[in-house]
Scaffold this motif. Sequence first.
Motif, PDB file in Angstrom:
ATOM      1  N   ASP A 144      -1.724  10.343  -0.866  1.00 55.22           N
ATOM      2  CA  ASP A 144      -2.696  10.026  -1.919  1.00 55.22           C
ATOM      3  C   ASP A 144      -2.937  11.305  -2.690  1.00 55.22           C
ATOM      4  O   ASP A 144      -3.303  12.326  -2.097  1.00 55.22           O
ATOM      5  CB  ASP A 144      -4.026   9.585  -1.298  1.00 55.22           C
TER       6      ASP A 144
ATOM      7  N   HIS B 270       0.837  -1.202   0.000  1.00 50.09           N
ATOM      8  CA  HIS B 270       0.000   0.000   0.000  1.00 50.09           C
ATOM      9  C   HIS B 270       0.878   1.260   0.000  1.00 50.09           C
ATOM     10  O   HIS B 270       1.716   1.389  -0.884  1.00 50.09           O
ATOM     11  CB  HIS B 270      -1.001  -0.037   1.164  1.00 50.09           C
TER      12      HIS B 270
ATOM     13  N   HIS C   5       0.706   2.411  -3.555  1.00 49.68           N
ATOM     14  CA  HIS C   5      -0.764   2.528  -3.606  1.00 49.68           C
ATOM     15  C   HIS C   5      -1.345   1.810  -4.833  1.00 49.68           C
ATOM     16  O   HIS C   5      -2.076   2.387  -5.623  1.00 49.68           O
ATOM     17  CB  HIS C   5      -1.187   4.008  -3.580  1.00 49.68           C
TER      18      HIS C   5
ATOM     19  N   HIS D 253      -2.441  11.935   5.657  1.00 52.13           N
ATOM     20  CA  HIS D 253      -3.835  12.388   5.760  1.00 52.13           C
ATOM     21  C   HIS D 253      -4.615  11.424   6.634  1.00 52.13           C
ATOM     22  O   HIS D 253      -4.080  10.401   7.080  1.00 52.13           O
ATOM     23  CB  HIS D 253      -4.475  12.605   4.387  1.00 52.13           C
TER      24      HIS D 253
ATOM     25  N   ASP E 298      -6.461   4.012   5.762  1.00 53.67           N
ATOM     26  CA  ASP E 298      -5.375   3.247   5.137  1.00 53.67           C
ATOM     27  C   ASP E 298      -4.040   3.997   5.204  1.00 53.67           C
ATOM     28  O   ASP E 298      -3.024   3.488   4.730  1.00 53.67           O
ATOM     29  CB  ASP E 298      -5.721   2.861   3.689  1.00 53.67           C
ATOM     30  N   HIS E 299      -4.044   5.195   5.804  1.00 49.13           N
ATOM     31  CA  HIS E 299      -2.796   5.975   5.929  1.00 49.13           C
ATOM     32  C   HIS E 299      -2.422   6.217   7.391  1.00 49.13           C
ATOM     33  O   HIS E 299      -1.263   6.072   7.759  1.00 49.13           O
ATOM     34  CB  HIS E 299      -2.915   7.270   5.119  1.00 49.13           C
TER      35      HIS E 299
HETATM   36 ZN   LIG Z   1      -5.055   5.637   0.319  1.00 49.96          ZN
END
Ligand SMILES: [Zn+2]
Length: 232
Positions: A143, A10, A193, A53, A57-58
């Motif tokens: 992202d 990711h 990603h 952010h 997922d971050h």
């Molecule tokens: Zn993301």
Amino acid sequence: MKVKLTYFGHSAFHVDIDGIGIAIDPWITNPLSKTTLDEYVNNFKTDLIVITHAHEDHIGDSEEIMKRTGAKFFAIHEIYVDLTKKGFQGIGANIGGPAKLDDIAKGLAIALTPATHSSYDKGVPTGAIIFKDEIPILYHAGDTGLFAEMQFIGQLYAPKIALLPIGGHYTMDIEQALLAVKMIKPKIAIPMHYNTFPPIRADPYEFKKKVEELGLAESRVLEPGETVEFNF
Ligand SMILES: [Zn+2]
């Protein structure tokens, strides 16, 4: 300067710059990861966690890593306020010139950059450029879609390493990321990603091939769990 970069799948990375350990968007337990949280905590020194952010997922496993290691975090002001209320320690900043982080490690600085994305109501999404002794070592784009101001990152810093999303759907795809490499002018471009979920399926080797065919930079594809070393 010795730089060791580890990818967990990711957008999760750990970078060791001359012994300073920095996690970026550490979702260590993502579906592609080969590393458990225990293995991460036992094998990687984490002085600082950079969070680009507020999406899950971050932020990933940031809170758990902080609880278990005492690491501090670095993020935009609104994420700083939020995590501080929960009792975590960190440094808040905003988009602009580098914040000097000598209290974390001498010569360390981080600049938050724009990113065209969303972030709930937690400030705005960012990317981050990590400097050591004023050398722009690594840009993690967070992202983002493609945006023209990436050219300023190239003009001002041309960071040694650029970590760029290529999965499309929520971020840049490969074609857009190629234009990003052209603007950012890194020495080494590394895709991220992609392939975590069906909508962001992409072939990182296609990105690498095109980056190198166009003579834009070197490119490395990292498998989850892989560490690469650079000397700058
Ligand atoms: Zn993301």
